[in-house]
Write an enzyme that holds these catalytic residues in place. Structure first.
Site, PDB file in Angstrom:
ATOM      1  N   GLY A  12       0.803  -1.218   0.000  1.00 25.60           N
ATOM      2  CA  GLY A  12       0.000   0.000   0.000  1.00 25.60           C
ATOM      3  C   GLY A  12       0.839   1.272   0.000  1.00 25.60           C
ATOM      4  N   ILE A  13       0.367   2.237   0.765  1.00 30.51           N
ATOM      5  CA  ILE A  13       0.982   3.571   0.792  1.00 30.51           C
ATOM      6  C   ILE A  13       2.417   3.497   1.332  1.00 30.51           C
ATOM      7  CG2 ILE A  13       0.795   5.827   1.935  1.00 30.51           C
ATOM      8  CD1 ILE A  13      -2.319   5.445   1.759  1.00 30.51           C
ATOM      9  N   ASP A  58       6.281  -4.958  14.479  1.00 22.66           N
ATOM     10  CA  ASP A  58       4.841  -4.878  14.726  1.00 22.66           C
ATOM     11  C   ASP A  58       4.662  -3.673  15.638  1.00 22.66           C
ATOM     12  OD1 ASP A  58       2.296  -5.057  15.846  1.00 22.66           O
ATOM     13  OD2 ASP A  58       2.281  -7.242  15.768  1.00 22.66           O
ATOM     14  N   VAL A  59       3.999  -2.636  15.154  1.00 23.40           N
ATOM     15  CA  VAL A  59       3.933  -1.385  15.936  1.00 23.40           C
ATOM     16  C   VAL A  59       3.054  -1.501  17.182  1.00 23.40           C
ATOM     17  CG1 VAL A  59       4.443   0.116  13.959  1.00 23.40           C
ATOM     18  CG2 VAL A  59       2.053  -0.351  14.559  1.00 23.40           C
ATOM     19  N   TYR A 155     -12.305   3.017  13.729  1.00 24.17           N
ATOM     20  CA  TYR A 155     -11.339   3.703  12.862  1.00 24.17           C
ATOM     21  C   TYR A 155     -11.397   5.212  13.086  1.00 24.17           C
ATOM     22  CZ  TYR A 155      -8.682   4.711   8.581  1.00 24.17           C
ATOM     23  OH  TYR A 155      -7.740   5.144   7.679  1.00 24.17           O
ATOM     24  N   LYS A 159      -8.354   7.559  14.696  1.00 29.37           N
ATOM     25  CA  LYS A 159      -7.682   8.601  13.905  1.00 29.37           C
ATOM     26  C   LYS A 159      -7.906   9.979  14.536  1.00 29.37           C
ATOM     27  CE  LYS A 159      -5.861   6.090  10.509  1.00 29.37           C
ATOM     28  NZ  LYS A 159      -4.413   5.938  10.332  1.00 29.37           N
TER      29      LYS A 159
HETATM   30  P1  NAP Z   1      -3.057  -1.190   3.661  1.00 27.41           P
HETATM   31  O1  NAP Z   1      -2.848  -1.376   2.203  1.00 27.41           O
HETATM   32  O2  NAP Z   1      -4.107  -1.961   4.358  1.00 27.41           O
HETATM   33  O3  NAP Z   1      -1.650  -1.352   4.404  1.00 27.41           O
HETATM   34  C1  NAP Z   1      -1.580  -1.229   5.798  1.00 27.41           C
HETATM   35  C2  NAP Z   1      -0.143  -1.394   6.218  1.00 27.41           C
HETATM   36  O4  NAP Z   1      -0.091  -1.262   7.650  1.00 27.41           O
HETATM   37  C3  NAP Z   1       0.421  -2.774   5.871  1.00 27.41           C
HETATM   38  O5  NAP Z   1       1.781  -2.660   5.551  1.00 27.41           O
HETATM   39  C4  NAP Z   1       0.249  -3.513   7.182  1.00 27.41           C
HETATM   40  O6  NAP Z   1       1.143  -4.594   7.375  1.00 27.41           O
HETATM   41  C5  NAP Z   1       0.596  -2.401   8.162  1.00 27.41           C
HETATM   42  N1  NAP Z   1       0.195  -2.760   9.521  1.00 27.41           N
HETATM   43  C6  NAP Z   1      -1.039  -3.050   9.993  1.00 27.41           C
HETATM   44  N2  NAP Z   1      -0.948  -3.387  11.297  1.00 27.41           N
HETATM   45  C7  NAP Z   1       0.363  -3.295  11.638  1.00 27.41           C
HETATM   46  C8  NAP Z   1       1.089  -3.514  12.827  1.00 27.41           C
HETATM   47  N3  NAP Z   1       0.501  -3.925  13.968  1.00 27.41           N
HETATM   48  N4  NAP Z   1       2.433  -3.327  12.824  1.00 27.41           N
HETATM   49  C9  NAP Z   1       3.048  -2.927  11.693  1.00 27.41           C
HETATM   50  N5  NAP Z   1       2.431  -2.729  10.526  1.00 27.41           N
HETATM   51  C10 NAP Z   1       1.090  -2.908  10.507  1.00 27.41           C
HETATM   52  O7  NAP Z   1      -3.431   0.340   3.955  1.00 27.41           O
HETATM   53  P2  NAP Z   1      -2.977   1.710   3.265  1.00 27.41           P
HETATM   54  O8  NAP Z   1      -4.109   2.194   2.454  1.00 27.41           O
HETATM   55  O9  NAP Z   1      -1.628   1.568   2.660  1.00 27.41           O
HETATM   56  O10 NAP Z   1      -2.919   2.634   4.565  1.00 27.41           O
HETATM   57  C11 NAP Z   1      -1.729   3.241   5.067  1.00 27.41           C
HETATM   58  C12 NAP Z   1      -2.162   4.336   6.040  1.00 27.41           C
HETATM   59  O11 NAP Z   1      -2.986   5.289   5.362  1.00 27.41           O
HETATM   60  C13 NAP Z   1      -3.008   3.820   7.213  1.00 27.41           C
HETATM   61  O12 NAP Z   1      -2.643   4.485   8.396  1.00 27.41           O
HETATM   62  C14 NAP Z   1      -4.429   4.192   6.812  1.00 27.41           C
HETATM   63  O13 NAP Z   1      -5.287   4.344   7.915  1.00 27.41           O
HETATM   64  C15 NAP Z   1      -4.190   5.494   6.078  1.00 27.41           C
HETATM   65  N6  NAP Z   1      -5.263   5.886   5.146  1.00 27.41           N
HETATM   66  C16 NAP Z   1      -5.508   5.162   4.017  1.00 27.41           C
HETATM   67  C17 NAP Z   1      -6.514   5.576   3.145  1.00 27.41           C
HETATM   68  C18 NAP Z   1      -6.830   4.855   1.869  1.00 27.41           C
HETATM   69  O14 NAP Z   1      -7.746   5.292   1.149  1.00 27.41           O
HETATM   70  N7  NAP Z   1      -6.113   3.801   1.515  1.00 27.41           N
HETATM   71  C19 NAP Z   1      -7.274   6.729   3.437  1.00 27.41           C
HETATM   72  C20 NAP Z   1      -6.996   7.432   4.604  1.00 27.41           C
HETATM   73  C21 NAP Z   1      -5.977   7.011   5.443  1.00 27.41           C
HETATM   74  P3  NAP Z   1       0.650  -6.163   7.172  1.00 27.41           P
HETATM   75  O15 NAP Z   1       0.782  -6.436   5.705  1.00 27.41           O
HETATM   76  O16 NAP Z   1       1.600  -6.921   8.022  1.00 27.41           O
HETATM   77  O17 NAP Z   1      -0.764  -6.241   7.640  1.00 27.41           O
END
Ligand code: NAP
Length: 233
Positions: A12-13, A58-59, A155, A159
């Site tokens: 992801g991001i 793992d955060v 969520y 946040k």
């Molecule tokens: P994603 O594709 O679901 O990826 C989430 C990432 O967080 C993965 O690398 C996951 O690792 C990691 N993670 C989850 N729990 C963890 C833990 N306990 N320790 C370490 N790593 C952990 O989500 P994303 O869209 O890239 O989101 C990244 C950030 O942007 C998040 O904070 C999310 O809330 C924010 N955000 C996203 C969107 C959107 O539209 N996508 C919008 C607003 C905000 P694993 O692979 O090990 O699970």
């Protein structure tokens, strides 16, 4: 060489941040819960062996954060990117069921408390860097003013709470010259954002990198969108 420490960098991001900062010549400390399963990140690290290293983190596990803090104690960290996040109740609407309180606690550990724990652990390494930035990826879903949809209790509250954590951090760290902000990445096509999201990780991260690059101490304590617009609290 500037150094970025990124959590949740395996997909992801977070993965896109790692890709773009490495391509720009930064030293990237890329964290993933399970490095052995982080195929794309490992490939990226192999392409940049001199400036990217993958670390297990793992955060939600404070002992792991302490351990990483000890192993990276010699590094100056220009940019801490608190990116890891979970959206436990995605695809559900309305008021959640009672068994979900465990998931709510987990959501707070990952989305809220980890940001403060990471900042505490790495504050001195950040303060002695040249950029001194802590950037936390929050969400418009944590904006009280922007909430016209309801639901998503875990969520949204996690946040909104991390926004307050960062606001306090920005005040407490100002004396050491550290800038702390929260960013909204847009609605991004990732596992979390889903296929109907509006922008790609490349667009989101390119925008956020420009925002991050321009940050000064005056911006500390702000909530900013990936395109530079302010987000209402
Ligand atoms: P994603 O594709 O679901 O990826 C989430 C990432 O967080 C993965 O690398 C996951 O690792 C990691 N993670 C989850 N729990 C963890 C833990 N306990 N320790 C370490 N790593 C952990 O989500 P994303 O869209 O890239 O989101 C990244 C950030 O942007 C998040 O904070 C999310 O809330 C924010 N955000 C996203 C969107 C959107 O539209 N996508 C919008 C607003 C905000 P694993 O692979 O090990 O699970």
């Amino acid at each position: 060489m500037k150094t970025a420490l990124i959590t949740g960098a395996n997909r992801g991001i977070g993965l896109e941040f790692a890709r773009q900062y490495a391509a720009e010549g930064w030293h990237v400390l890329a964290c993933a819960r399970h490095p052995e399963k982080a195929g794309e990140l490992q490939m990226l690290a192999n392409q940049h062996p001199e400036r990217m290293k993958v670390h297990a983190l793992d955060v939600a596990d404070h002992r792991q954060i302490d351990e990483l803090g000890r192993s990276l104690s010699g590094e100056s960290i220009d940019l801490l990117l608190n990116n890891a996040g979970i959206y436990a109740e995605a695809h559900r609407s309305g008021i959640f069921r009672s068994e979900d309180y465990e998931a709510w606690m987990r959501t707070f550990l990952v989305n809220t408390m980890a940001t403060l724990k990471m900042a505490q652990t790495f504050a001195s390494q950040i303060a002695r860097s040249s950029q001194k930035k802590i950037v936390t990826i929050s969400s418009k879903m944590g904006s009280i003013e922007d909430n016209d949809g309801g639901g998503s209790y875990m969520y949204r509250s996690s946040k909104a709470a991390v926004n307050m954590v960062v606001k306090s951090l920005s005040l407490d760290l100002k004396q050491s010259g550290v800038i702390a902000v929260v960013l909204h990445p847009g609605w991004v096509k990732t596992d979390m954002g889903g296929p109907n999201a509006l922008i790609s990780p490349v667009q989101s991260v390119s925008g956020m990198r420009q925002v991050i690059d321009r940050l000064t101490l005056k911006d500390s304590g702000s909530f900013i969108e990936y395109d530079g617009k302010p987000v209402p609290w």
